[in-house]
Design an enzyme around this catalytic site. Structure first.
Site, mmCIF file in Angstrom:
data_model
loop_
_atom_site.group_PDB
_atom_site.id
_atom_site.type_symbol
_atom_site.label_atom_id
_atom_site.label_comp_id
_atom_site.label_asym_id
_atom_site.label_seq_id
_atom_site.Cartn_x
_atom_site.Cartn_y
_atom_site.Cartn_z
ATOM 1 N N GLY A 11 0.855 -1.200 0.000
ATOM 2 C CA GLY A 11 0.000 0.000 0.000
ATOM 3 C C GLY A 11 0.883 1.239 0.000
ATOM 4 O O GLY A 11 0.555 2.270 0.582
ATOM 5 N N GLY A 14 -0.368 4.842 -1.082
ATOM 6 C CA GLY A 14 -1.548 5.409 -0.423
ATOM 7 C C GLY A 14 -1.258 6.609 0.455
ATOM 8 O O GLY A 14 -0.103 7.031 0.634
ATOM 9 N N LEU A 16 -1.699 6.945 3.763
ATOM 10 C CA LEU A 16 -1.006 6.670 5.026
ATOM 11 C C LEU A 16 0.517 6.684 4.815
ATOM 12 O O LEU A 16 1.257 7.272 5.597
ATOM 13 C CB LEU A 16 -1.465 5.298 5.546
ATOM 14 N N LYS A 138 -5.896 0.346 12.442
ATOM 15 C CA LYS A 138 -7.346 0.241 12.557
ATOM 16 C C LYS A 138 -7.956 0.626 11.213
ATOM 17 O O LYS A 138 -7.281 1.324 10.449
ATOM 18 C CB LYS A 138 -7.862 1.130 13.679
ATOM 19 N N LYS A 172 0.625 9.581 20.987
ATOM 20 C CA LYS A 172 0.587 11.016 21.309
ATOM 21 C C LYS A 172 1.182 11.255 22.693
ATOM 22 O O LYS A 172 0.988 10.469 23.618
ATOM 23 C CB LYS A 172 -0.852 11.533 21.239
ATOM 24 N N GLU A 206 -14.014 16.697 16.482
ATOM 25 C CA GLU A 206 -13.455 17.095 15.188
ATOM 26 C C GLU A 206 -14.312 18.201 14.592
ATOM 27 O O GLU A 206 -15.540 18.171 14.709
ATOM 28 C CB GLU A 206 -13.408 15.892 14.245
ATOM 29 N N ASP A 225 -15.217 3.934 14.229
ATOM 30 C CA ASP A 225 -14.024 4.653 13.785
ATOM 31 C C ASP A 225 -13.230 5.208 14.975
ATOM 32 O O ASP A 225 -12.009 5.128 14.991
ATOM 33 C CB ASP A 225 -14.442 5.802 12.855
ATOM 34 N N HIS A 230 -9.632 4.762 19.733
ATOM 35 C CA HIS A 230 -8.996 5.832 20.512
ATOM 36 C C HIS A 230 -9.655 6.048 21.871
ATOM 37 O O HIS A 230 -8.997 6.134 22.894
ATOM 38 C CB HIS A 230 -9.054 7.167 19.764
HETATM 39 N N1 LIG Z 1 -4.558 7.406 5.933
HETATM 40 C C1 LIG Z 1 -4.504 7.390 7.245
HETATM 41 O O1 LIG Z 1 -4.090 8.365 7.893
HETATM 42 C C2 LIG Z 1 -4.932 6.158 8.005
HETATM 43 C C3 LIG Z 1 -5.094 6.255 9.386
HETATM 44 C C4 LIG Z 1 -5.473 5.122 10.091
HETATM 45 C C5 LIG Z 1 -5.700 3.927 9.427
HETATM 46 N N2 LIG Z 1 -5.548 3.850 8.088
HETATM 47 C C6 LIG Z 1 -5.769 2.546 7.438
HETATM 48 O O2 LIG Z 1 -4.618 2.197 6.668
HETATM 49 C C7 LIG Z 1 -4.990 1.529 5.461
HETATM 50 C C8 LIG Z 1 -4.469 2.321 4.257
HETATM 51 O O3 LIG Z 1 -5.055 3.604 4.292
HETATM 52 P P1 LIG Z 1 -4.764 4.743 3.214
HETATM 53 O O4 LIG Z 1 -5.439 5.954 3.725
HETATM 54 O O5 LIG Z 1 -3.327 4.817 2.885
HETATM 55 O O6 LIG Z 1 -5.585 4.182 1.947
HETATM 56 P P2 LIG Z 1 -5.430 4.637 0.424
HETATM 57 O O7 LIG Z 1 -4.903 6.003 0.282
HETATM 58 O O8 LIG Z 1 -6.726 4.274 -0.224
HETATM 59 O O9 LIG Z 1 -4.299 3.634 -0.106
HETATM 60 C C9 LIG Z 1 -4.538 2.273 -0.246
HETATM 61 C C10 LIG Z 1 -3.292 1.593 -0.759
HETATM 62 O O10 LIG Z 1 -3.597 0.215 -0.968
HETATM 63 C C11 LIG Z 1 -3.291 -0.126 -2.329
HETATM 64 N N3 LIG Z 1 -4.260 -1.106 -2.820
HETATM 65 C C12 LIG Z 1 -5.611 -1.050 -2.721
HETATM 66 N N4 LIG Z 1 -6.157 -2.139 -3.304
HETATM 67 C C13 LIG Z 1 -5.131 -2.874 -3.780
HETATM 68 C C14 LIG Z 1 -5.052 -4.113 -4.467
HETATM 69 N N5 LIG Z 1 -6.138 -4.807 -4.786
HETATM 70 N N6 LIG Z 1 -3.821 -4.566 -4.792
HETATM 71 C C15 LIG Z 1 -2.712 -3.882 -4.462
HETATM 72 N N7 LIG Z 1 -2.715 -2.703 -3.789
HETATM 73 C C16 LIG Z 1 -3.926 -2.219 -3.458
HETATM 74 C C17 LIG Z 1 -3.422 1.168 -3.078
HETATM 75 O O11 LIG Z 1 -2.720 1.070 -4.290
HETATM 76 P P3 LIG Z 1 -3.113 1.953 -5.580
HETATM 77 O O12 LIG Z 1 -2.510 3.318 -5.319
HETATM 78 O O13 LIG Z 1 -2.489 1.243 -6.684
HETATM 79 O O14 LIG Z 1 -4.620 2.018 -5.643
HETATM 80 C C18 LIG Z 1 -2.794 2.133 -2.075
HETATM 81 O O15 LIG Z 1 -1.392 2.037 -2.121
HETATM 82 C C19 LIG Z 1 -6.515 1.427 5.497
HETATM 83 O O16 LIG Z 1 -6.875 0.189 6.087
HETATM 84 C C20 LIG Z 1 -6.926 2.559 6.432
HETATM 85 O O17 LIG Z 1 -8.164 2.324 7.067
HETATM 86 C C21 LIG Z 1 -5.176 4.946 7.349
#
Ligand SMILES: NC(=O)c1ccc[n+]([C@@H]2O[C@H](COP(=O)([O-])OP(=O)(O)OC[C@H]3O[C@@H](n4cnc5c(N)ncnc54)[C@H](OP(=O)(O)O)[C@@H]3O)[C@@H](O)[C@H]2O)c1
Length: 452
Positions: A11, A14, A16, A138, A172, A206, A225, A230
């Site tokens: 990932g 993405g 994160l 999470k 934190k 928020e 969520d 948290h």
């Molecule tokens: N963002 C945050 O701050 C945050 C905070 C807490 C928890 N999380 C958790 O962390 C996880 C990732 O979050 P995110 O915000 O980074 O999500 P995101 O921006 O949607 O990124 C998802 C990542 O997964 C890859 N992916 C999705 N489907 C795929 C597949 N079938 N095969 C291969 N790669 C695939 C995507 O690749 P592509 O770019 O190629 O689509 C991308 O790299 C989630 O479970 C989210 O709930 C995120």
């Protein structure tokens, strides 16, 4: 031989990875930790174009100079077992006899199974060997049942000691400080029970709505969520008993005991949805997803029995602010003073400010009798210590050094889902709120409680 660390991020394209992982890894590299990162993705990039892509994705520019020789992109299909052999080959050049491999699942939980099977198939992980660990974020499922199945998938190839469940709130500064505040200060420790504490409140407010995250949020809502993770983590730190030691497992045993003793008073639960939520892009018509939750609970242990604990979280509120407010009982003498004395309060600010304040009664200086409330405070930001580690920097470092206290153990997840599942089973009455003032009035009317 120097200890080195190899992160493999699934990932890697993405949000994160862009906003949290790469900046935190950059800071650790700057502090001389020997880290390499294999960024696994399905898009076509080379190392340079990947770094440029990620840099453009973030509002804060990435430090390309630091990351340039440390970040290695690998295009692979995570569903193809043979591609894990390419990963194995790629890893080979970064492994010495003292390399810890850290797998980071920055993908949705539906991909955990295929990835861990792929790693196992290519012998990229040794079960029970803590030089191979896995981190994931999470949501840890959407109820106890789904959390159990995610856990079962990961447990096939990683043991509990190898798993790092990330709840970034635990990184934190002031969350880390709760145990120190409670257990290393005689005056606080002596007052931390139901004879002295009148009530406790945990707020995670928020200001924003769901922004562009409807696809995720509309299926989840505030209970899953924020509350399950948290808020309940904070409650467990506030109400746990004194652990027999500060080793991670002893601390967690007490946190779990506190969560298992927590019951929610169903009659006082308030679920809300902000006005305009149904018009947000990608929210389903007639969605009953809650964007606000008010819970009243009791931790039924000898230490806390009878103390109401209020848990409040939501979106589109008056401010972005996370804090804890502890209100103490009046003193037995207080009523004899014909003055507007107030109860003592301890406020622990979590974010965006961090620090704490104790409010006390004091005499107004001068000839007349009068009372004023004065605050004794500790403000982390104002101390000018600077360079406080971002939550993720601290969490990644603890993972690298195998310090597990700030990560959630499976039985904590289990105990918190048991609480939330019961709330989810109640009949859902959603109050549509205009703004926070509207909620304050509604909750006052329904429960008698005045929100801060
Ligand atoms: N963002 C945050 O701050 C945050 C905070 C807490 C928890 N999380 C958790 O962390 C996880 C990732 O979050 P995110 O915000 O980074 O999500 P995101 O921006 O949607 O990124 C998802 C990542 O997964 C890859 N992916 C999705 N489907 C795929 C597949 N079938 N095969 C291969 N790669 C695939 C995507 O690749 P592509 O770019 O190629 O689509 C991308 O790299 C989630 O479970 C989210 O709930 C995120």
């Amino acid at each position: 031989m120097k200890q080195s660390y190899l992160f493999t991020i699934f990932g890697s394209t993405g949000d994160l990875t862009a906003r949290k992982l790469l900046p935190a890894i950059t800071e650790l590299i700057k502090k001389s930790y020997d880290i390499h990162v294999i960024a696994v993705g399905r898009r076509i990039f080379n190392d340079d174009t990947y770094l440029t892509y990620m840099d453009e994705k973030t509002t804060q520019p990435l430090n390309k100079t630091v990351l340039k020789d440390r970040l290695h992109y690998l295009e692979m299909d995570i569903h193809d077992p043979l591609h894990y052999l390419n990963l194995k080959e790629k890893q080979r050049s970064f492994l010495n006899g003292k390399t810890k491999r850290l797998y980071y699942m920055a993908v949705g939980p539906e991909l955990f199974g295929v990835i861990t099977d792929g790693l196992n198939h290519a012998h990229l992980v040794k079960k029970d060997d803590v030089s191979d660990v896995v981190a994931f974020e999470k949501p840890f499922g959407e109820d106890l049942l789904s959390a159990e199945s995610i856990n079962a998938l990961l447990s096939k190839h990683f043991s509990e000691r190898q798993m790092f469940r990330i709840d970034h709130y635990l990184g934190k500064e002031m969350i880390q400080n709760i145990m120190m505040l409670r257990f290393a200060n005689r005056i606080i420790e002596d007052s931390w029970h139901n004879r002295s504490i009148k009530k406790m409140s945990v707020y995670v407010k928020e200001k924003d709505g769901i922004l562009s995250r409807a696809g995720y949020y509309d299926k989840v809502g505030a209970l899953r969520d924020m509350m399950q993770s948290h808020v309940l983590q904070i409650v467990s730190l506030l109400t746990m008993d004194i652990p027999i030691s500060y080793y991670s497992d002893d601390v967690k045993n007490e946190k779990v005991a506190a969560l298992q003793a927590l019951t929610i008073d169903d009659s006082e639960t308030v679920l809300g949805q902000y006005q305009g939520y149904l018009e947000e892009d990608n929210v389903i018509k007639n969605s009953t997803t809650e964007t606000f939750v008010f819970l009243k609970g009791f931790v039924n242990t000898p230490r806390f029995k009878g103390v109401p604990i209020y848990m409040i979280t939501g979106k589109n509120l008056d401010e972005k602010n996370a804090f804890i407010e502890i209100e103490f009982e009046e003193t037995s003498e207080q009523r004899k003073w014909h003055l507007p004395l107030s109860t003592n309060r301890l406020r622990i600010n979590i974010a965006p400010e961090d620090g704490f304040q104790l409010t006390l009664n004091a005499k107004v200086p001068g000839l007349r009798e009068g009372v004023q409330q004065v605050k004794l405070g500790y403000d982390v930001d104002n101390l000018g210590v600077g360079n406080l580690p971002e939550a993720y920097e601290k969490l990644l470092l603890d993972m690298m050094e195998h310090h597990r206290t700030l990560f959630t153990r499976w039985d904590e997840i289990q105990a918190s889902w048991q609480i939330i599942d019961l709330v989810l089973k109640q009949e859902k009455n959603i109050y549509t709120y205009k703004d926070y003032h509207d909620l304050i009035a509604y909750i006052k009317d329904k429960t008698g409680e005045t929100l801060l």
